[in-house]
Motif scaffolding. Structure first.
Motif, short mmCIF file in Angstrom:
data_model
loop_
_atom_site.label_atom_id
_atom_site.label_comp_id
_atom_site.label_asym_id
_atom_site.label_seq_id
_atom_site.Cartn_x
_atom_site.Cartn_y
_atom_site.Cartn_z
N PHE A 1 9.78 -11.15 -4.90
CA PHE A 1 9.00 -11.40 -3.69
C PHE A 1 8.35 -12.79 -3.74
O PHE A 1 7.13 -12.92 -3.84
CB PHE A 1 7.93 -10.32 -3.52
CG PHE A 1 8.48 -8.93 -3.53
CD1 PHE A 1 9.16 -8.41 -2.43
CD2 PHE A 1 8.36 -8.12 -4.65
CE1 PHE A 1 9.69 -7.14 -2.44
CE2 PHE A 1 8.89 -6.84 -4.69
CZ PHE A 1 9.56 -6.35 -3.57
N LYS B 1 0.10 -12.22 5.45
CA LYS B 1 0.20 -13.41 4.60
C LYS B 1 -1.09 -13.75 3.86
O LYS B 1 -1.06 -14.36 2.79
CB LYS B 1 0.68 -14.60 5.42
CG LYS B 1 2.09 -14.43 5.99
CD LYS B 1 2.57 -15.68 6.67
CE LYS B 1 3.98 -15.49 7.24
NZ LYS B 1 4.95 -15.20 6.18
N GLY C 1 7.73 -14.91 -1.55
CA GLY C 1 6.87 -15.27 -0.42
C GLY C 1 5.44 -14.82 -0.56
O GLY C 1 4.57 -15.23 0.22
N ILE C 2 5.17 -13.96 -1.54
CA ILE C 2 3.80 -13.47 -1.74
C ILE C 2 3.05 -14.46 -2.63
O ILE C 2 3.45 -14.72 -3.77
CB ILE C 2 3.81 -12.06 -2.35
CG1 ILE C 2 4.35 -11.06 -1.31
CG2 ILE C 2 2.41 -11.65 -2.82
CD1 ILE C 2 4.50 -9.65 -1.82
N SER D 1 8.48 -5.43 0.99
CA SER D 1 9.10 -6.44 1.85
C SER D 1 8.51 -6.41 3.25
O SER D 1 8.35 -7.45 3.90
CB SER D 1 10.62 -6.22 1.92
OG SER D 1 11.21 -6.44 0.65
N LYS E 1 4.93 -8.15 3.48
CA LYS E 1 4.84 -9.60 3.35
C LYS E 1 4.30 -10.28 4.61
O LYS E 1 3.85 -11.41 4.57
CB LYS E 1 6.20 -10.19 2.99
CG LYS E 1 6.64 -9.87 1.56
CD LYS E 1 8.11 -10.18 1.34
CE LYS E 1 8.42 -11.65 1.48
NZ LYS E 1 9.85 -11.93 1.17
N GLN E 2 4.32 -9.55 5.73
CA GLN E 2 3.83 -10.11 6.99
C GLN E 2 2.32 -10.38 6.94
O GLN E 2 1.82 -11.20 7.71
CB GLN E 2 4.14 -9.15 8.14
CG GLN E 2 3.45 -7.81 8.06
CD GLN E 2 3.85 -6.86 9.17
OE1 GLN E 2 3.42 -7.01 10.31
NE2 GLN E 2 4.68 -5.89 8.83
#
Length: 208
Positions: A155, A126, A157-158, A120, A123-124
């Protein structure tokens, strides 16, 4: 379309270069495995780079510390994609990411034995490629497709995902048909085959 990455590991350098030349243009990405990096060092990257005119070169350096230095060197010698361990400190991963962005290259984060909490935090980054990696030393069986489905649910967002760990042709085909990952990483099922080129071509057809 799912990309095919072929990992070359645990062979003499001359054989690795010959295999890389064989896979040039068949594999989307040819991987210089960690064992080759440890056995022959960064200078050997140049030798694989010279024969890879149609495929990208990933160098599996598995950086844990000195991120900026290792990434600058890996790109300097010809790597297109370099790996950093997700277990490394966020500062180290950020240093690797900064170099990859500055050089307009790619970074792969190896998620081997990385907790959900740490993922988590990762995830920054990108633009990184995230790699689900089932260790060759583990004795338990796993279902690659089920692992990816769970990962994608946990996850969302990945957006760039690779998978590695003893993948055979059937698993590769299933992952590609369901468009579950961006990159399928295959090693010994291709490199140790009786005819590596024929095997590589079959895997490439499976992901196309």
């Amino acid at each position: 379309m799912t990309k095919l990455q072929i990992a070359i590991d645990r062979v003499p350098l001359a054989e690795a270069v010959a295999l890389a030349e064989t896979f040039n243009g068949v594999a989307d990405i040819v991987e210089m495995g960690t064992s080759l990096v440890k056995d022959y060092g960064n200078l050997a990257i140049k030798e694989l780079r010279q024969v890879l005119t149609q495929s990208e070169l990933l160098v599996d350096i598995k950086t844990m510390d000195e991120g900026a230095y290792e990434f600058n060197q890996g790109y300097r010698y010809g790597g297109d994609i370099l790996t950093v361990m997700g277990a490394a400190s966020l500062d180290t991963i950020a240093a690797c990411y900064k170099v990859s962005q500055a050089q307009h290259k790619q970074m792969m984060i190896d998620l081997l034995e990385v907790s959900d909490e740490k993922i988590s935090q990762l995830k920054q980054f990108k633009d990184a490629i995230f790699c689900l990696h089932h260790s060759v030393d583990r004795k338990d069986k796993w279902d690659a497709a089920d692992s990816v489905l769970k990962f994608n649910a946990d996850f969302p967002g990945i957006t760039s995902l690779a998978i590695a760990g003893g993948l055979d042709l059937a698993q590769t085909r299933k992952l590609a048909e369901k468009q579950l990952v961006d990159i399928v990483i295959v090693g010994s099922h291709i490199t140790k085959a009786e005819n590596p080129l024929i095997s590589a071509t079959r895997f490439k057809e499976a992901v196309s």
